[in-house]
Write an enzyme that holds these catalytic residues in place. Structure first.
Site, short mmCIF file in Angstrom:
data_model
loop_
_atom_site.label_atom_id
_atom_site.label_comp_id
_atom_site.label_asym_id
_atom_site.label_seq_id
_atom_site.Cartn_x
_atom_site.Cartn_y
_atom_site.Cartn_z
N GLU A 59 7.90 -2.90 7.39
CA GLU A 59 6.81 -3.80 7.02
C GLU A 59 6.79 -3.98 5.50
OE1 GLU A 59 3.17 -2.01 8.16
OE2 GLU A 59 1.91 -3.50 7.18
N ASP A 106 3.19 0.86 8.49
CA ASP A 106 2.15 1.73 7.97
C ASP A 106 1.28 2.26 9.11
OD1 ASP A 106 3.02 1.24 5.45
OD2 ASP A 106 1.51 -0.31 5.00
N ASP A 110 -1.74 2.13 9.58
CA ASP A 110 -3.08 1.53 9.52
C ASP A 110 -3.18 0.37 10.52
OD1 ASP A 110 -1.56 -0.44 8.45
OD2 ASP A 110 -2.45 -0.38 6.45
N ASP A 166 -3.19 -2.90 10.14
CA ASP A 166 -2.18 -3.96 9.99
C ASP A 166 -0.84 -3.52 10.57
OD1 ASP A 166 -3.76 -5.83 8.90
OD2 ASP A 166 -3.08 -5.56 6.81
#
Ligand code: 0RA
Length: 631
Positions: A422, A495, A497, A499
């Site tokens: 990403e 990540d 998280d 997103d």
């Protein structure tokens, strides 16, 4: 010295064969074979229900590793079987393929995929107990590894009738003895859908308090379609039909929704025929024919336009086709393709007749369906053009590999890996941390398009997607070819998280829809970056969750430690990322797995990418827990 009768010798020979080559009877001795035992036992009770004698089945997982299956059918006969010189119940339990021998004429329709009978379950169980309620009495017989350890005897009185089977899979035979709730739940639910009104209770007593679920659907396969479409917007109500011809029973239920996917589950004798076959062909042809005839009749499609293809008529259709017949021929690699040619015409005419009537009665919906199919045809045409264009382009560009790809040196797919990373900055870090011999890096910028909500032509116009397809080398959709795959590990590295999890889901959805074999064959992985870095003097350690963090710190004073919480891959340097997440041996990878029957996956992907937020959360969490680790 013991002396055996001729029958006993036959019994021992049979059991020995099963225990020597269990794979021949139940497929394998790992996870799948273990669950096959339960299916065999349940199928016997389902048969009794199909014959009209049982309405209720109870499956219980015991804390001692046992499983029991109980029904309220007629009870296995207990009288002495004339030919075999022992009670019928003992014959059924100890002689291969004996199940259908007595008075059980008519349908033996479920029979499991292997259809081997309950004696195989007995042979592969360290202990088994059968109890029968009949004629006011309760009878019991016991076995050890298939051999009768206690003859049939009356142990009490009882009201009503029924059969109870209790067994403990043999540790000498199976690699694992862990029944999985989710696996059994799915099959039991499916059986309840496929046999309208049958109630199946599933109880797991391995936990405290026990977990319990009841499956019973008055709507049968109509409820099944409802369940599959639960999180989708629909275009039509559910259209269903059923009938019988030449002793072949056919049931179909279908519903168009606002997605672009074809989801058809086809069953023969309660078996999920994943490779399709005559019933599926008959169904698809009938749908395509009805839509085309209707379109022409109403002038929406002109004679000169030709016909809409079958594939185009399937877009956004969810359906369940279930047939039951006397002598199913199962063909194909996994023996899940129905070969009986008679079935095709019978399904075809039933569905054709029903749909013709439905379209005629509901002209507005008829028009909506036809227009949906025509749009599908246009999109398919556009996608083909886009594909031809990108093919020509790659031919012009030599190697054809996208510029953003940092490829590995090895040309051997078996040892090659590609990290989908990403963002450009994390991509740079990954590039620094990789092993250039076997690890390639493909940075993905921005959001990947949601393939669940866009048609193929739109999906292909997305640069991230095109880049990825070219890098893999496999093509996609109908042209997908896994022999051309350039990396045998495709590793999604995002990540930890929201997103990151969104991007991961988008990628998985794309693979599921357009390159499903990648997932089925186990090529797709998810990298597990650490959540915390813990420093104490010169010591540097990493924790992948809160429990590990606690373990590292122990009961020492946290002031001695510096704890860094990583919010993204970018907060690690190349070496840290390599050691924790990329290097073979020290990293953790989760392999992404699909259940054999993909109805869970089907619902999961729609749920994940659909509009309602609550079910989305639930499924992401459920599946994160299920994923298995692999280094
Ligand atoms: C043979 C004959 C009959 C019933 C059954 C087998 C039977 C087997 C199983 C296995 C699990 N549950 C079962 N329920 C019934 C018919 C006997 C009769 O005519 O009464």
């Amino acid at each position: 010295m013991e002396t055996y009768t001729g029958e006993q010798i036959e019994v021992l020979k049979g059991l020995e064969a099963v225990r020597k080559r269990p794979g021949m009877y139940i497929g394998n001795t790992s996870d799948r074979g273990l669950h096959q035992l339960v299916y065999e036992a349940v199928d016997n009770s389902v048969d009794e229900a199909l014959a009209g004698h049982a309405t209720h089945i109870e499956v219980i997982l015991g804390a001692d590793g046992s499983c029991s299956v109980q029904d309220d059918g007629r009870g296995i006969p207990i009288d002495v079987h004339p030919g075999e010189n022992m009670p019928a119940a003992e014959v059924v339990m100890t002689i291969l393929h004996a199940g259908g021998k007595f008075g059980k004429g008519g349908y033996k329709v479920s029979g499991g995929l292997h259809g081997v009978g309950i004696s195989v379950v007995n042979a592969l169980s360290s202990e088994m107990i059968t109890r029968v309620k009949r004629d006011g009495g309760l009878w019991e017989i016991r076995f050890e590894r298939g051999i009768t350890s206690q003859k049939l005897r009356k142990i009490g009185s009882a009201q009503g009738t029924g059969t109870y089977q209790w067994f403990k899979p043999d540790a000498e035979i199976f690699d694992t003895l862990d029944f999985r709730w989710e696996t059994l739940e799915k099959r039991l639910r499916e059986l309840a859908f496929l046999n309208r009104g049958l109630s199946i209770v599933f109880i797991d007593k391995r936990q405290d308090p026990p977990r319990e679920k009841t499956f019973c659907y008055e709507g049968g396969i109509i409820s099944f379609v409802e369940y599959l479409n639960e999180n989708k917007e629909f275009v039509t109500p559910i259209v269903s039909t059923n009938g019988e011809r030449d002793g072949i029973i056919v049931e179909c239920a279908m519903q168009w929704n606002d997605t672009y996917n074809e989801v058809i589950f086809a069953f023969a004798n309660n078996i999920n025929t994943m490779e399709g076959g005559m019933h599926l062909t008959g169904f698809r042809t009938a749908v395509a024919n009805s839509v085309n005839i209707h379109a022409k009749k109403k002038g929406i499609l002109k004679e000169a336009d030709g016909n809409l293809s079958t594939d185009d008529c399937m877009e956004g259709l969810t359906a369940v086709v279930s047939v039951k017949l006397q002598d199913p021929q199962f063909e194909g690699q996994t023996k899940t393709k129905l070969g009986n040619a008679r079935v095709r015409g019978i399904v075809y005419s039933l569905v054709n007749e029903r749909l013709e009537f439905f379209l005629e009665e509901n002209p507005k919906l008829g028009r909506a369906i036809v227009e949906k199919c025509m749009q599908a045809a246009r999109a398919r045409e556009a996608a083909k053009k886009a594909r031809d264009l990108s093919r020509r382009k790659t031919a012009l560009e030599g190697s054809g590999l996208p510029g953003k790809l940092v490829d590995c040196k090895s040309q051997d797919p078996k040892e090659s890996e590609i990290f989908l990373v990403e963002g450009d900055s994390a991509g740079g870090t990954a590039k620094g941390g990789r092993d250039p011999n076997t690890q390639a890096i493909l940075p993905l910028r921005g959001k990947i398009i949601n393939v669940e909500k866009a048609r193929l032509d739109k999906v292909l116009s997305n640069e991230e997607i095109r880049t990825m397809i070219t890098a893999f080398g496999t093509g996609f959709g109908d042209e997908f070819n896994s022999d051309k795959l350039r990396y045998h590990k495709i590793i999604i590295m995002t990540d930890a998280d929201v997103d990151g999890s969104h991007i991961r889901t988008l990628l998985l959805t794309f693979f599921y829809r357009q390159m499903r074999k990648l997932i089925e064959d186990g090529y797709v992985y998810i990298a597990q970056p650490p959540l915390y870095g813990v420093k104490r003097g010169k010591m540097q350690r990493y924790a992948f969750d809160d429990a590990e963090l606690k373990e590292i710190i122990g009961d020492r004073d946290p002031k001695e430690f510096t704890v860094q919480q990583y919010k993204g891959l970018g907060e690690m340097d190349a070496e840290q990322l390599a050691v924790t997440t990329m290097e073979i041996g020290s990293r953790r990878l989760k392999r992404v797995e699909l259940d054999e029957a993909s109805e869970d996956a089907e619902r999961m992907f729609t749920t994940l990418m659909g509009d309602s937020v609550e079910p989305r959360k639930r499924l992401i969490q459920a599946h994160a827990r299920d994923a298995k680790y692999d280094i």
